[in-house]
Design a protein around this motif. Structure first.
Motif, PDB file in Angstrom:
ATOM      1  N   ASP A  59       0.851  13.167   2.236  1.00 19.61           N
ATOM      2  CA  ASP A  59       1.564  12.057   2.877  1.00 19.61           C
ATOM      3  C   ASP A  59       0.886  11.651   4.173  1.00 19.61           C
ATOM      4  N   ARG A  62      -2.526  10.050   3.595  1.00 24.54           N
ATOM      5  CA  ARG A  62      -2.364   8.695   3.052  1.00 24.54           C
ATOM      6  C   ARG A  62      -2.046   7.700   4.162  1.00 24.54           C
ATOM      7  N   ARG A  65      -5.125   7.173   6.413  1.00 27.98           N
ATOM      8  CA  ARG A  65      -6.118   6.331   5.741  1.00 27.98           C
ATOM      9  C   ARG A  65      -5.705   4.859   5.782  1.00 27.98           C
ATOM     10  N   ARG A  66      -4.401   4.608   5.677  1.00 28.76           N
ATOM     11  CA  ARG A  66      -3.918   3.228   5.703  1.00 28.76           C
ATOM     12  C   ARG A  66      -4.027   2.611   7.089  1.00 28.76           C
ATOM     13  N   GLY A 228       1.911   8.659  -4.183  1.00 30.13           N
ATOM     14  CA  GLY A 228       1.436   7.514  -3.419  1.00 30.13           C
ATOM     15  C   GLY A 228       1.524   6.220  -4.213  1.00 30.13           C
ATOM     16  N   ASP A 230       0.002   2.771  -3.342  1.00 29.79           N
ATOM     17  CA  ASP A 230      -0.844   2.138  -2.340  1.00 29.79           C
ATOM     18  C   ASP A 230      -1.040   0.651  -2.599  1.00 29.79           C
ATOM     19  N   ALA A 231      -1.282  -0.080  -1.518  1.00 30.70           N
ATOM     20  CA  ALA A 231      -1.659  -1.478  -1.613  1.00 30.70           C
ATOM     21  C   ALA A 231      -3.068  -1.573  -2.215  1.00 30.70           C
ATOM     22  N   GLU A 234       1.465  -3.224  -4.416  1.00 28.00           N
ATOM     23  CA  GLU A 234       2.277  -2.016  -4.424  1.00 28.00           C
ATOM     24  C   GLU A 234       3.628  -2.201  -5.099  1.00 28.00           C
ATOM     25  N   LYS A 237       3.091  -1.631  -8.739  1.00 28.24           N
ATOM     26  CA  LYS A 237       2.828  -0.204  -8.961  1.00 28.24           C
ATOM     27  C   LYS A 237       4.110   0.609  -8.850  1.00 28.24           C
ATOM     28  N   SER A 256       8.685   1.673   0.824  1.00 27.75           N
ATOM     29  CA  SER A 256       7.628   0.672   0.986  1.00 27.75           C
ATOM     30  C   SER A 256       6.942   0.783   2.343  1.00 27.75           C
ATOM     31  N   ASN A 259       4.340   3.754   1.850  1.00 21.67           N
ATOM     32  CA  ASN A 259       3.475   3.718   0.664  1.00 21.67           C
ATOM     33  C   ASN A 259       3.607   4.946  -0.237  1.00 21.67           C
ATOM     34  N   PHE A 260       4.826   5.360  -0.504  1.00 20.90           N
ATOM     35  CA  PHE A 260       5.018   6.410  -1.508  1.00 20.90           C
ATOM     36  C   PHE A 260       6.387   6.245  -2.149  1.00 20.90           C
TER      37      PHE A 260
END
Length: 393
Positions: A59, A62, A65-66, A228, A230-231, A234, A237, A256, A259-260
């Motif tokens: 988490d 992620r 990274r975003r 996850g 991810d965009a 999303e 997904k 949202s 992102n998970f």
């Protein structure tokens, strides 16, 4: 170390970015080895606080990274590896995340030499490294509490672990191999056959676990994991993940903002959801790429609207097919198993309600590309997940 403490106070806890340069200058001017050791210590504290607030390694990485960049991701895995030295044992899912992130153990051998080793690895100056650390610390210190999906490392679990059936490792290996082949092939019919066979094995795997629990051989209770989402695209997904979760007797709740999705269910079903969602996403992305190529070959330029429509239709259609398949195989199930499955469904629902007592619904934005919708629906039909006749659940 006083200079590092002042730097953190100036850069992390203050409003705005004005303190970053000051904080980085203080760290860069300090004795470098001592500064590196102190940065590690403070970073470990922030990572530990994140675990206590419900976050897990995947988490945090992620989110980093975003919101930041690759260097910050590497620094984050360093801090996670350093903190992990405190624990003699962690939960299996936790260990799997550490292995995937390559954060199970530190890559450096001595904390006194970490700063020099880091500068050599990153090939940059002290000021830049100090700035990156402070930016990372600022993100970590502001992490809110989220719903925990398991105990933090170092604590005993509150539920008994899932008891594996005798053939479980071999079964999961076969499922992974089938899905890997489905992702690799360029022939839709072959991918459909491989994925359908994997779904058969998942269904049998779930039934075996339910029967074992019903016979009193396990203390199986619902648990949860985070996956996850991810965009870009999303929302589509998240719809796909929700469809896969529902078909495997799980519930998915999408966050949202971070992102998970949190998926609640029994452990064998959670494993199926993780494997199947990942595979269908890979297959859907590949099908979208092929559809775009065909559109371009026909002289029609496709844009983001095409991709959004494609993935939304793909997720929506798969949801229908998965739901139909689940209803069909449930009707064929031996009547004596129906109360067992109903009790497990109720347990999952109850666990979800207790974890998320106040969820909200979101309206999916309309799609504007008709061709994208048609291609996405066709791709979902080719990725049919319905078990073959004769398979019971």
């Amino acid at each position: 170390m006083e200079q590092v403490e002042k730097a953190i106070s100036a850069a992390v806890y203050a409003e705005g970015d004005a303190g970053l340069d000051l904080g980085a200058s203080l760290i860069a001017a300090a004795p470098w080895s001592a500064a590196g050791r102190e940065i590690l210590r403070r970073g470990e504290e922030l990572v530990r606080r994140a675990w206590e607030r419900g976050w897990q390694p995947a988490d945090v990485v992620r989110l980093v990274r975003r919101d930041l960049d690759d260097r910050h991701v590497r620094l984050t895995t360093d801090l996670i590896a350093a903190e992990n030295r405190r624990y003699a044992r962690t939960a299996p899912r936790w260990e799997a995340q550490l292995r995937e992130l390559e954060a199970a153990r530190p890559w450096w051998h001595d904390d006194e030499r970490y700063a020099d080793a880091l500068a050599a690895r990153e090939r940059t100056d002290r000021f830049s490294l100090a700035t990156a650390h402070l930016e990372l610390f600022r993100l970590l210190v502001r992490l809110p509490a989220i719903e925990p999906v398991g105990p933090p490392p170092g604590e005993s679990p509150h539920v008994r672990p899932h008891a594996a059936t005798p053939d479980e490792p071999r079964m999961l290996s076969r499922i992974r191999a089938l899905l890997a082949k489905a992702e690799a092939t360029d022939f839709p019919d072959e991918a459909e056959a491989l994925t359908a066979k994997a779904q058969e094995l998942m269904a049998r795997h779930s039934i075996d676990a339910a029967l074992l629990a019903a016979q009193g051989h396990t203390g199986d209770v619902p648990t949860a994991c985070r996956i996850g989402v991810d965009a870009p695209y999303e929302t589509a997904k998240a719809i796909l993940l929700d469809a896969v979760a529902g078909a495997n007797r799980c519930r998915a709740v999408w966050n949202s903002g971070f992102n998970f999705s949190t998926v609640v269910g029994f452990e064998p079903d959670l494993e199926s959801v993780e494997l199947l969602y990942t595979s269908l996403l890979v297959q859907g992305t590949a099908a979208m790429t092929r559809a775009e190529a065909a559109q371009r070959a026909g002289g029609r330029k496709r844009t983001k609207a095409f991709r959004q429509a494609f993935l939304t239709a793909y997720a929506s259609r798969l949801g229908q097919r998965l739901s139909d398949a689940t209803g069909h195989v449930t009707q064929e199930t031996d009547g004596s198993l129906l109360p067992v499955l109903a009790a497990r469904d109720l347990a999952v629902e109850d666990r979800t309600e207790r974890m998320f007592p106040a969820t909200t619904s979101t309206r999916v934005r309309g799609v504007s590309d008709h061709a994208g919708w048609e291609h996405g629906t066709a791709a979902a039909d080719r990725a049919s997940m319905g078990p073959r006749p004769g398979v019971t659940r």
